[in-house]
Enzyme design. Structure first.
Site, mmCIF file in Angstrom:
data_model
loop_
_atom_site.group_PDB
_atom_site.id
_atom_site.type_symbol
_atom_site.label_atom_id
_atom_site.label_comp_id
_atom_site.label_asym_id
_atom_site.label_seq_id
_atom_site.Cartn_x
_atom_site.Cartn_y
_atom_site.Cartn_z
ATOM 1 N N LYS A 146 -6.197 -23.932 0.280
ATOM 2 C CA LYS A 146 -5.465 -25.189 0.110
ATOM 3 C C LYS A 146 -5.959 -25.803 -1.189
ATOM 4 O O LYS A 146 -7.092 -26.282 -1.259
ATOM 5 C CB LYS A 146 -5.712 -26.144 1.295
ATOM 6 C CG LYS A 146 -5.068 -27.516 1.060
ATOM 7 C CD LYS A 146 -5.321 -28.491 2.194
ATOM 8 C CE LYS A 146 -5.028 -29.910 1.710
ATOM 9 N NZ LYS A 146 -5.204 -30.921 2.764
ATOM 10 N N GLY A 201 -1.113 -38.346 4.818
ATOM 11 C CA GLY A 201 -0.478 -39.650 5.009
ATOM 12 C C GLY A 201 0.107 -39.881 6.389
ATOM 13 O O GLY A 201 0.583 -40.969 6.695
#
Lengths: 264, 65
Positions: free
Chosen positions: A98, A187
């Site tokens: 990632k 988020g």
């Protein structure tokens, strides 16, 4: 429900779960199991010769028996991110990474220029890069051009729990990259946010804090699991279009006491 | 010789990275290493000579999102 495949690897879940910030290792382990996630994200950090913190953590992760996705969290330059990815590949015995290249510490916004540069180098070196990016289509196009077979745009800033700040842009991204798996990363605060992303046609959701910092992380993990499944089922089933006006769902024909106004 | 390990100054007799890791008790630990910003694979630690002022990173698995 169809299965998510990333880098030719079929996965049993559309949820990717982070491992940071849980009240205890035991709750981490139970929450990951309850989430049904097939991938857990991890990081690498300086190891103290005295405390050997990483050694115990690794044992816990190994016991979960899931695919591990290391990140380059905290890296601010392509050079740092590339060296971190190389260390992660050896440490975790995986070429999946990632990729995060952070622009500044206040927003944790991706540095798209550095991200593209690092992605090019890592893809060329055989890594399977999952880039943490924004909704920017030109950056996304360059990431795909570099060899990224997955894109992971943010919903809103990391850890902010604000959900999808720009659903229109995320919709555009889905339309612009119909074949590239899109994972909503960062988020997410509530299962409804995750369901919204899935209803937009996103292929998966990566989240950490919303589960780890919940009052009951294990139960919240179940909540996210169901929301992500519900959102995906809805997307695949085909959502109806919103209408301007009311439209009765119960048949009008045969309504008792029915008369047509002004029938004369 | 004075080097920097994980951001902290360290005086060591170790002449190579493998010996340094062993001296710190991390010889058999699950770690990865870098010297002056560049990754050093496990098999190259023993042949990676240390020089005064080197900046060494020794990392291990940790929680992440």
């Amino acid at each position: 429900m169809t299965q998510l495949t990333l880098y030719d690897t079929p996965l049993s879940s559309r949820l990717l779960i982070g491992t940071a910030g849980y009240p205890s290792p035991e709750i981490l382990s139970r929450a990951v199991k309850a989430s049904g996630a097939a991938i857990v994200t991890v990081s690498l950090r300086r190891e103290s010769a005295r405390q050997r913190t990483g050694q115990g953590f690794w044992q816990l992760i190994e016991e979960l028996g899931l695919r591990v996705l290391p990140n380059t969290a905290g890296c601010h330059t392509p050079k740092e991110a590339i060296a971190t990815a190389q260390m992660a590949r050896e440490l975790f015995a995986t070429d999946w990474i990632k990729l995060e290249v952070i622009a500044n510490d206040d927003t944790l916004q991706p540095d798209l220029f550095g991200l593209v540069e690092a992605a090019k180098a890592l893809c060329a070196d055989g890594f399977k890069v999952l880039p943490y990016t924004t909704e920017d289509l030109s950056a996304a196009e360059q990431l795909v051009g570099a060899g990224c077979e997955v894109l992971m745009p943010w919903g809103s800033p990391i850890g902010s729990a604000r959900g999808l700040a720009n659903p229109h842009a995320l919709k555009s991204m889905r339309a612009y990259f119909p074949e590239t798996p899109l994972i909503l990363d960062a988020g997410i605060g509530a299962p409804s946010h995750a369901a919204e992303a899935m209803e937009l046609g996103f292929d998966g959701v990566l989240l950490n804090t919303a589960i780890a910092k919940a009052g009951d992380p294990v139960q919240m993990a179940q909540g996210f699991r169901k929301a992500i499944e519900a959102g995906r089922l809805a997307f695949e089933a085909g959502l109806m279009e919103p209408q301007e006006m009311a439209s009765p769902s119960t048949p009008v024909a045969g309504t008792p006491f029915f008369t047509i106004d002004n029938a004369s | 010789m004075q080097i920097v390990v994980n951001g902290e100054p360290l005086t060591t007799e170790a002449s190579d990275l493998g010996t340094l890791c062993a001296a710190l008790g991390l010889g058999d630990a699950k770690i990865a290493t870098a010297r002056n910003g560049a990754f050093v694979p496990a098999e190259a630690r023993g042949t990676t000579q240390l020089a005064a002022g080197d900046e060494i990173e020794i990392v291990a698995p940790r929680q992440g999102g």
